[in-house]
Design a protein around this motif. Structure first.
Motif, PDB file in Angstrom:
ATOM      1  N   ILE A  52      -6.555   5.667  -5.333  1.00 30.15           N
ATOM      2  CA  ILE A  52      -5.333   6.010  -4.727  1.00 30.15           C
ATOM      3  C   ILE A  52      -5.254   6.900  -3.623  1.00 30.15           C
ATOM      4  N   THR A  55      -6.797   5.011  -0.471  1.00 34.31           N
ATOM      5  CA  THR A  55      -5.734   4.128   0.075  1.00 34.31           C
ATOM      6  C   THR A  55      -4.928   5.201   0.970  1.00 34.31           C
ATOM      7  N   VAL A  56      -4.465   6.319   0.452  1.00 38.14           N
ATOM      8  CA  VAL A  56      -3.444   7.241   1.348  1.00 38.14           C
ATOM      9  C   VAL A  56      -4.401   7.574   2.653  1.00 38.14           C
ATOM     10  N   ILE A  59      -4.356   4.526   4.988  1.00 39.72           N
ATOM     11  CA  ILE A  59      -2.976   4.411   5.490  1.00 39.72           C
ATOM     12  C   ILE A  59      -2.842   5.255   6.805  1.00 39.72           C
ATOM     13  N   ARG A 242       1.829   0.335   6.106  1.00 41.28           N
ATOM     14  CA  ARG A 242       2.009   0.978   4.802  1.00 41.28           C
ATOM     15  C   ARG A 242       2.286  -0.204   3.681  1.00 41.28           C
ATOM     16  N   VAL A 243       2.831  -1.213   4.176  1.00 38.04           N
ATOM     17  CA  VAL A 243       2.816  -2.391   3.228  1.00 38.04           C
ATOM     18  C   VAL A 243       1.589  -3.207   3.001  1.00 38.04           C
ATOM     19  N   TYR A 245      -1.442  -1.715   3.200  1.00 35.20           N
ATOM     20  CA  TYR A 245      -2.281  -0.699   2.316  1.00 35.20           C
ATOM     21  C   TYR A 245      -1.946  -0.634   1.092  1.00 35.20           C
ATOM     22  N   VAL A 246      -0.668  -0.507   0.875  1.00 37.21           N
ATOM     23  CA  VAL A 246      -0.237  -0.642  -0.532  1.00 37.21           C
ATOM     24  C   VAL A 246      -0.799  -1.762  -1.145  1.00 37.21           C
ATOM     25  N   VAL A 247      -0.675  -3.092  -0.563  1.00 38.88           N
ATOM     26  CA  VAL A 247      -1.311  -4.170  -1.076  1.00 38.88           C
ATOM     27  C   VAL A 247      -3.006  -3.883  -1.440  1.00 38.88           C
ATOM     28  N   THR A 248      -3.400  -3.227  -0.442  1.00 42.99           N
ATOM     29  CA  THR A 248      -5.094  -2.976  -0.947  1.00 42.99           C
ATOM     30  C   THR A 248      -5.128  -1.999  -1.871  1.00 42.99           C
ATOM     31  N   GLY A 249      -4.120  -1.122  -1.907  1.00 40.81           N
ATOM     32  CA  GLY A 249      -4.391  -0.247  -3.281  1.00 40.81           C
ATOM     33  C   GLY A 249      -4.011  -1.149  -4.542  1.00 40.81           C
ATOM     34  N   VAL A 250      -3.120  -1.960  -4.468  1.00 38.76           N
ATOM     35  CA  VAL A 250      -2.878  -2.912  -5.715  1.00 38.76           C
ATOM     36  C   VAL A 250      -4.258  -3.604  -5.984  1.00 38.76           C
TER      37      VAL A 250
END
Length: 427
Positions: A52, A55-56, A59, A242-243, A245-250
């Motif tokens: 996590i 991912t931040v 971003i 942001r969208v 890298y949130v997908v990347t985080g998922v």
């Protein structure tokens, strides 16, 4: 859609998302998925927090690239070219400062090694699905397919194909995480930072390794190709980033779940590198049957081919900009150089010379070289962004401040440590 009136389309900005998906799809390769799988197989959910944080950081780094591009209305190479005077005498040498020289040498060597690695990664699932052709043949065909696509296709089609690959990756990776039935209470414990024995450098690698290297710098070129120019697009860019890298985080969390639930409990070890995904394919075939195995291999291919395609397109754009600066023609080929001779020349460089390495069966030296080269760009990118975004090269309102500077500095330090570890591994 016009680029001069971005505020008129902000209400439907969700439909504009694209360049961030491209950079995220390019950055998440098969090797990243294996690294996350191995983290789950060795340490269960203990390193979820590290994924996590990684991912931040990505971003923040991609946002900094986008903010420089939109606020300054210049490319990242324009920024690098402003960091000092030319190092050498003469018309060409006088235009190459330390940053330009570093990039020029790096991108040529990295491209040669990466070309072989990307073609091999894309060939692995194809050879498993269709064993009628040798791995080397599938690799060469994959490289030629990527070359043909960027040679004849424009950005719009490129973005659509990359988005489709992300869709396939999402269905595959998240679907696997659902199938293996995650232990949610155990997963929640992984949100609290901890360092199991022997996990320190592995944790740093998980934080810094997933989600892109040199291709993060290509984000600004894809913003320009999309038609986003000027600070008026800042809000859309930030949502896009942001969208993505949130997908990347998922993706990362889902693969960690698969590693923890499918491999950790059973004590199953994977090979390092992309071949580890073939080990997972065998496990899935034995556990869930051939249909799930095939679905996974298709996702494996989408992950690898999207990375190949993104590099063939994005890094070739960066090389075209580099060449334009060297020739003293900055701006002519920098923004939309996908029809320039420099762009096509670098795409050819990524494709044909590296094919010789495919016949070496990827010896240990090639793997080490790829790891070292990949680690040497991120400290450079984070450090130069800190320099550029805290200077008068951008309007005051778009300069970096507390949180952004902290994340960029933390990322730069982390990437420098990882680069040092990779260099120490050479000796």
């Amino acid at each position: 859609m016009t680029t001069s009136e971005p505020n008129a389309v902000l209400k439907r900005r969700w439909s504009l998302i694209g360049p961030g998906i491209v950079v995220a799809a390019t950055g998440v390769g098969a090797g990243d998925l294996v690294a996350t799988l191995i983290a789950g197989s060795r340490f269960g959910y203990a390193l979820l927090w590290a994924a996590i944080i990684g991912t931040v950081l990505k971003i923040a780094l991609a946002e900094a690239v986008g903010r420089w591009t939109l606020a300054s209305e210049r490319t990242i190479f324009d920024g690098w070219s402003s960091l000092g005077r030319g190092l050498l005498p003469g018309a060409i040498g006088g235009r190459l400062n330390w940053a330009g020289l570093y990039f020029g040498l790096y991108v040529v060597i990295w491209g040669f090694v990466y070309g072989a690695a990307a073609m091999t990664a894309t060939a692995l699932p194809l050879a498993a699905l269709f064993p009628v052709l040798d791995l080397k043949v599938w690799g060469m065909l994959s490289g030629i397919a990527g070359l043909s696509f960027v040679w004849f296709g424009g950005y719009g089609v490129f973005e659509k194909v990359m988005t489709a690959c992300v869709g396939v990756m999402f269905v595959t990776v998240v679907g696997l995480a659902v199938i293996v039935t995650p232990d949610l209470p155990a997963m929640m414990t992984g949100l609290w930072p901890s360092l199991p024995q022997g996990s320190v450098f592995y944790t740093l690698g998980l934080i810094g390794g997933v989600g892109g290297t040199i291709t993060m710098a290509a984000y600004g070129y894809w913003l320009n190709a999309k038609g986003w120019k000027g600070p008026g697009w800042m809000s859309v860019m930030r949502l896009d980033n942001r969208v993505a890298y949130v997908v990347t985080g998922v993706f990362v969390v889902a693969m960690l779940i698969v590693g923890a639930e499918l491999l950790h409990a059973a004590g199953i070890a994977l090979q390092g590198g992309e071949r580890g995904l073939l080990d997972l394919d065998q496990v899935l075939r034995e556990r869930f049957g051939r249909p799930i195995s095939i679905l996974f291999l298709v996702g494996f291919w989408a992950t690898s081919f999207s990375s190949l395609l993104g590099v063939w397109q994005g890094v070739s754009l960066m090389f075209a900009d580099f060449t334009a600066h060297v020739r003293g023609r900055a701006g002519e080929e920098a923004v939309c150089g996908d029809r320039s001779r420099a762009f096509r020349g670098f795409a050819l460089w990524l494709t044909f010379p590296p094919m010789a390495l495919l016949f070496m069966d990827r010896p240990f030296g090639l793997i080490v070289a790829y790891g070292v080269l990949g680690s040497l760009f991120m400290p450079f990118l984070a450090g130069t962004l800190l320099w550029l975004l805290n200077s008068d090269r951008v309007p005051r309102e778009w300069r970096s401040h507390g949180l952004s500077n902290t994340l960029l500095a933390a990322g730069g330090l982390l990437f420098a440590v990882l680069a040092g570890k990779e260099l120490a591994g050479l000796f």
